[in-house]
Write a protein that holds these residues in place. Sequence first.
Motif, short mmCIF file in Angstrom:
data_model
loop_
_atom_site.label_atom_id
_atom_site.label_comp_id
_atom_site.label_asym_id
_atom_site.label_seq_id
_atom_site.Cartn_x
_atom_site.Cartn_y
_atom_site.Cartn_z
N GLN A 186 0.83 -1.20 0.00
CA GLN A 186 0.00 0.00 0.00
C GLN A 186 0.86 1.25 0.00
O GLN A 186 0.60 2.21 -0.75
CB GLN A 186 -0.93 0.01 1.22
N ALA A 191 -6.11 -4.24 -8.15
CA ALA A 191 -7.21 -3.28 -8.00
C ALA A 191 -8.11 -3.66 -6.83
O ALA A 191 -8.56 -2.81 -6.07
CB ALA A 191 -8.01 -3.19 -9.29
N LYS A 192 -8.36 -4.96 -6.69
CA LYS A 192 -9.20 -5.44 -5.59
C LYS A 192 -8.54 -5.16 -4.24
O LYS A 192 -9.18 -4.68 -3.30
CB LYS A 192 -9.45 -6.95 -5.76
N ARG A 236 -8.55 -1.33 -3.46
CA ARG A 236 -9.84 -0.85 -2.97
C ARG A 236 -10.03 -1.24 -1.50
O ARG A 236 -10.60 -0.47 -0.73
CB ARG A 236 -10.98 -1.41 -3.83
N ARG A 237 -9.55 -2.41 -1.13
CA ARG A 237 -9.63 -2.83 0.27
C ARG A 237 -8.80 -1.91 1.17
O ARG A 237 -9.20 -1.58 2.28
CB ARG A 237 -9.14 -4.28 0.41
N THR A 282 -7.85 1.35 0.48
CA THR A 282 -8.17 2.79 0.43
C THR A 282 -9.65 3.11 0.28
O THR A 282 -10.06 4.26 0.46
CB THR A 282 -7.43 3.45 -0.76
N GLY A 283 -10.47 2.11 -0.08
CA GLY A 283 -11.88 2.37 -0.34
C GLY A 283 -12.11 2.94 -1.73
O GLY A 283 -13.24 3.29 -2.08
N LEU A 284 -11.05 3.01 -2.55
CA LEU A 284 -11.14 3.57 -3.90
C LEU A 284 -10.46 2.63 -4.88
O LEU A 284 -9.54 1.88 -4.52
CB LEU A 284 -10.44 4.94 -3.97
N SER A 285 -10.91 2.67 -6.13
CA SER A 285 -10.19 1.95 -7.18
C SER A 285 -8.95 2.76 -7.52
O SER A 285 -8.88 3.97 -7.24
CB SER A 285 -11.07 1.80 -8.42
N GLU A 296 -9.93 5.87 -9.47
CA GLU A 296 -10.60 6.87 -8.63
C GLU A 296 -9.57 7.59 -7.76
O GLU A 296 -9.64 8.80 -7.54
CB GLU A 296 -11.65 6.20 -7.74
#
Length: 328
Positions: free
Chosen positions: A276, A306-307, A310-311, A313-316, A319
């Motif tokens: 991350q 991408a999955k 998102r886990r 940051t809450g964003l793709s 995004e």
Amino acid sequence: MTIDEPHEILEVIIGIDQQVFYRNAGIDYSPNEANRFVSTRQVVALVDQAVKALKMPYLGLAMGNLMTISHHGMAGVAAVTQTTLRECLDVISRFCDELFPPLSMAPRIEGDLGIFAIREEISLAPYSHFFFELNMVSFYNIMWHLIDKERHDFRVDFHYPEPAWGNIYRRYFKCPVHFDQPETRIVGPASLAEAELPLANRLMAMSAEKILFENIPTRAMRFLPLRLRRMLLRYYGAFPSLENAASEMGMSGRTLRRKLAEQGTSYQKELDRVRQRLSREYFARGGQSITELSMMLGFTDSSAFAKAFRRWTGLSPSEFMEKGPTAR
């Protein structure tokens, strides 16, 4: 009220005998003993006792407000005797990595804003808010006193929802307070980064840092999750397996799993933290290829990355890039 002798607070105000207080947290403490290593779980156990005894869920705010430079010891002296605020915050960030790895602190410049962010690297639940409150109030007060009053233009952000005692936060900060933000941070004008500090003294700063690190318990300097994280950063692009990582660190895979579990983390959690951090840095430097980044971070394909992103940051990833600095 000021704190000169912590045990006086324990015994007179909280009503807890110091020996019982430490014993309940699993700490074999002797009066007047210095430089004892205390684990993350033991720290949380101490906070749990104090919060419950005082019936004071916002204890972090109160303690942070009571703290002065002297309560940070030689770390505080080394920080405030730097030449500029940027150097001061850089030193604080480095000391945090060495002295309290469950949190990480990082100053940065984004356009006309200067940001000092605090993140949780190892879970401090159920008292995560205590540590954010304590550090945010403490460092906000330090900045407030180091910077010329005419240049005060701060705001503070917290990444979590406003707690039931949210109104109390506004008693401790002389600036706007926001919740549900992208990260926990103190935000001010970027120009403050080069503000000269009134206590600047290079010789004193170097001497204080030398004394500080000469007296850190050896076990603290070998804090396993931090050692693992640093090793993984060296392998950027070809992360080792758990077994190979354990071998390089001089232990078996089973021992590494057990020791990490004792610190409330795991190999996968530490690997994800490194991934991350590296992905955020990649986008911050202007990188835009999700496929390239996925390969560098060791994902099987861009969809798997991408999955995971998102886990985290809450964003793709797309995004995240569209939001720019406000997402980081």
